[in-house]
Design an enzyme around this catalytic site. Sequence first.
Site, PDB file in Angstrom:
ATOM      1  N   PHE A  13     -18.660  24.522  82.878  1.00 38.15           N
ATOM      2  CA  PHE A  13     -18.773  23.391  83.804  1.00 38.15           C
ATOM      3  C   PHE A  13     -17.458  22.636  83.936  1.00 38.15           C
ATOM      4  O   PHE A  13     -16.832  22.620  85.006  1.00 38.15           O
ATOM      5  CB  PHE A  13     -19.919  22.494  83.322  1.00 38.15           C
ATOM      6  CG  PHE A  13     -19.889  21.084  83.831  1.00 38.15           C
ATOM      7  CD1 PHE A  13     -19.700  20.810  85.183  1.00 38.15           C
ATOM      8  CD2 PHE A  13     -20.078  20.021  82.962  1.00 38.15           C
ATOM      9  CE1 PHE A  13     -19.678  19.509  85.655  1.00 38.15           C
ATOM     10  CE2 PHE A  13     -20.074  18.717  83.419  1.00 38.15           C
ATOM     11  CZ  PHE A  13     -19.864  18.456  84.771  1.00 38.15           C
ATOM     12  N   GLN A  75     -11.226  23.682  75.934  1.00 33.82           N
ATOM     13  CA  GLN A  75     -12.486  23.089  76.404  1.00 33.82           C
ATOM     14  C   GLN A  75     -13.716  23.740  75.766  1.00 33.82           C
ATOM     15  O   GLN A  75     -14.795  23.151  75.792  1.00 33.82           O
ATOM     16  CB  GLN A  75     -12.594  23.234  77.928  1.00 33.82           C
ATOM     17  CG  GLN A  75     -11.418  22.682  78.705  1.00 33.82           C
ATOM     18  CD  GLN A  75     -11.277  21.188  78.565  1.00 33.82           C
ATOM     19  OE1 GLN A  75     -12.252  20.448  78.691  1.00 33.82           O
ATOM     20  NE2 GLN A  75     -10.057  20.722  78.311  1.00 33.82           N
ATOM     21  N   ALA A  76     -13.574  24.939  75.225  1.00 34.61           N
ATOM     22  CA  ALA A  76     -14.726  25.668  74.688  1.00 34.61           C
ATOM     23  C   ALA A  76     -15.296  24.954  73.468  1.00 34.61           C
ATOM     24  O   ALA A  76     -14.555  24.538  72.573  1.00 34.61           O
ATOM     25  CB  ALA A  76     -14.310  27.090  74.312  1.00 34.61           C
ATOM     26  N   ALA A  77     -16.618  24.811  73.437  1.00 39.52           N
ATOM     27  CA  ALA A  77     -17.268  24.152  72.301  1.00 39.52           C
ATOM     28  C   ALA A  77     -18.770  24.282  72.425  1.00 39.52           C
ATOM     29  O   ALA A  77     -19.308  24.510  73.511  1.00 39.52           O
ATOM     30  CB  ALA A  77     -16.889  22.667  72.251  1.00 39.52           C
ATOM     31  N   TYR A 145     -22.107  17.368  65.625  1.00 36.59           N
ATOM     32  CA  TYR A 145     -21.253  17.602  66.801  1.00 36.59           C
ATOM     33  C   TYR A 145     -20.071  16.643  66.799  1.00 36.59           C
ATOM     34  O   TYR A 145     -18.909  17.057  66.885  1.00 36.59           O
ATOM     35  CB  TYR A 145     -22.075  17.462  68.082  1.00 36.59           C
ATOM     36  CG  TYR A 145     -21.220  17.343  69.333  1.00 36.59           C
ATOM     37  CD1 TYR A 145     -20.311  18.338  69.678  1.00 36.59           C
ATOM     38  CD2 TYR A 145     -21.331  16.224  70.167  1.00 36.59           C
ATOM     39  CE1 TYR A 145     -19.523  18.221  70.810  1.00 36.59           C
ATOM     40  CE2 TYR A 145     -20.551  16.114  71.300  1.00 36.59           C
ATOM     41  CZ  TYR A 145     -19.650  17.103  71.619  1.00 36.59           C
ATOM     42  OH  TYR A 145     -18.861  16.987  72.737  1.00 36.59           O
ATOM     43  N   GLY A 271     -32.667   8.417  66.752  1.00 43.81           N
ATOM     44  CA  GLY A 271     -31.254   8.287  66.424  1.00 43.81           C
ATOM     45  C   GLY A 271     -30.311   8.168  67.595  1.00 43.81           C
ATOM     46  O   GLY A 271     -29.090   8.166  67.413  1.00 43.81           O
ATOM     47  N   GLU A 272     -30.834   8.064  68.817  1.00 39.31           N
ATOM     48  CA  GLU A 272     -29.968   8.001  69.992  1.00 39.31           C
ATOM     49  C   GLU A 272     -29.191   6.689  70.032  1.00 39.31           C
ATOM     50  O   GLU A 272     -29.753   5.609  69.794  1.00 39.31           O
ATOM     51  CB  GLU A 272     -30.805   8.144  71.260  1.00 39.31           C
ATOM     52  CG  GLU A 272     -29.977   8.197  72.536  1.00 39.31           C
ATOM     53  CD  GLU A 272     -30.836   8.425  73.764  1.00 39.31           C
ATOM     54  OE1 GLU A 272     -30.336   9.069  74.707  1.00 39.31           O
ATOM     55  OE2 GLU A 272     -31.992   7.977  73.795  1.00 39.31           O
TER      56      GLU A 272
END
Length: 314
Positions: A13, A75-77, A145, A271-272
């Site tokens: 994206f 950018q890859a992750a 993350y 947890g948000e």
Amino acid sequence: MTEHVLVTGGAGFIGSHIVDAFLAAGHTVTVVDNLSTGSFQNLNPAATFYQVDIRDAAALAEVFAAVQPTVVCHQAALAEVRGSLRDPAGYAQVNVVGTLNLLEAGRAAGTVRRFLFASTGGAVYGEPAELPASETCPARPLDPYGASKLACEGFIDTYRHNYGLSYAILRYANVYGPRQDPFGEAGVVAIFAGGMLASRPVTVNGDGLQQRDFVYVGDIARANLAALAGEGNGIYNLGTGVPTDILTVWREVARITGYPLALQHGPAKPGEVRTTYLNITRAARELNWRPAVPLAEGLTRTVAFFQDKPTRND
């Protein structure tokens, strides 16, 4: 100056928009992507493509030796908060070890002068100690993350210290726009647009008053161009500096799509983070970058994309 840029995740994206911007500016681009979430349909045919996983150090070394890039735009992750809670080791392998493989491949090739890294302006700060969160705000990630991205930032700086690598760490806010996946866990704008265009029930988690900083993907691509041209080392927040609640996004996408169904609320996500948005003063001052696409216009462009290609993730 014309560069040869190696873009990881360049079929994804955000990465594909960055590839388009680099090529339009006259740079040579090589894309490395394992296509786990990216798509051939996103690939710009003017870029050279290698289907390689960044966990494969030997394959990366071969690519670097072959193309001799001068800049790496990473950018890859893996990039889902809840996914990282389910598989923290997997996230460390892709995000941390993958980044180290790129740093080592660049060092061994001897041609890489600059490293651009896509970090996160949400997960790195956790519950921000200040709002809007500046780059000096304490980094307190609440999930694997965010922790993985913060670890990468630290490793990149060690390559500056030990090997003289120039870098820009770009902490993205909530990026949205064309080519985002409407079927994943992340990307509320794409999820809303895809669901509403299909006249499916579209749920808002919790009360919908959670606030985020929504930035259009084209503005992120321009920021990477600005960072490519830079020479210094720095961490830069990339957002709008404006908080927008999820209910506002739902209502605006519903208006644009002519969505006929009533708003539905689901349970809040445990947890948000309640509110997060970014101070973008440093990027404006040092990169001469500011977002140019207002939210209403960006949402309209995004919906138009999904109207043209309602079932495709490109």
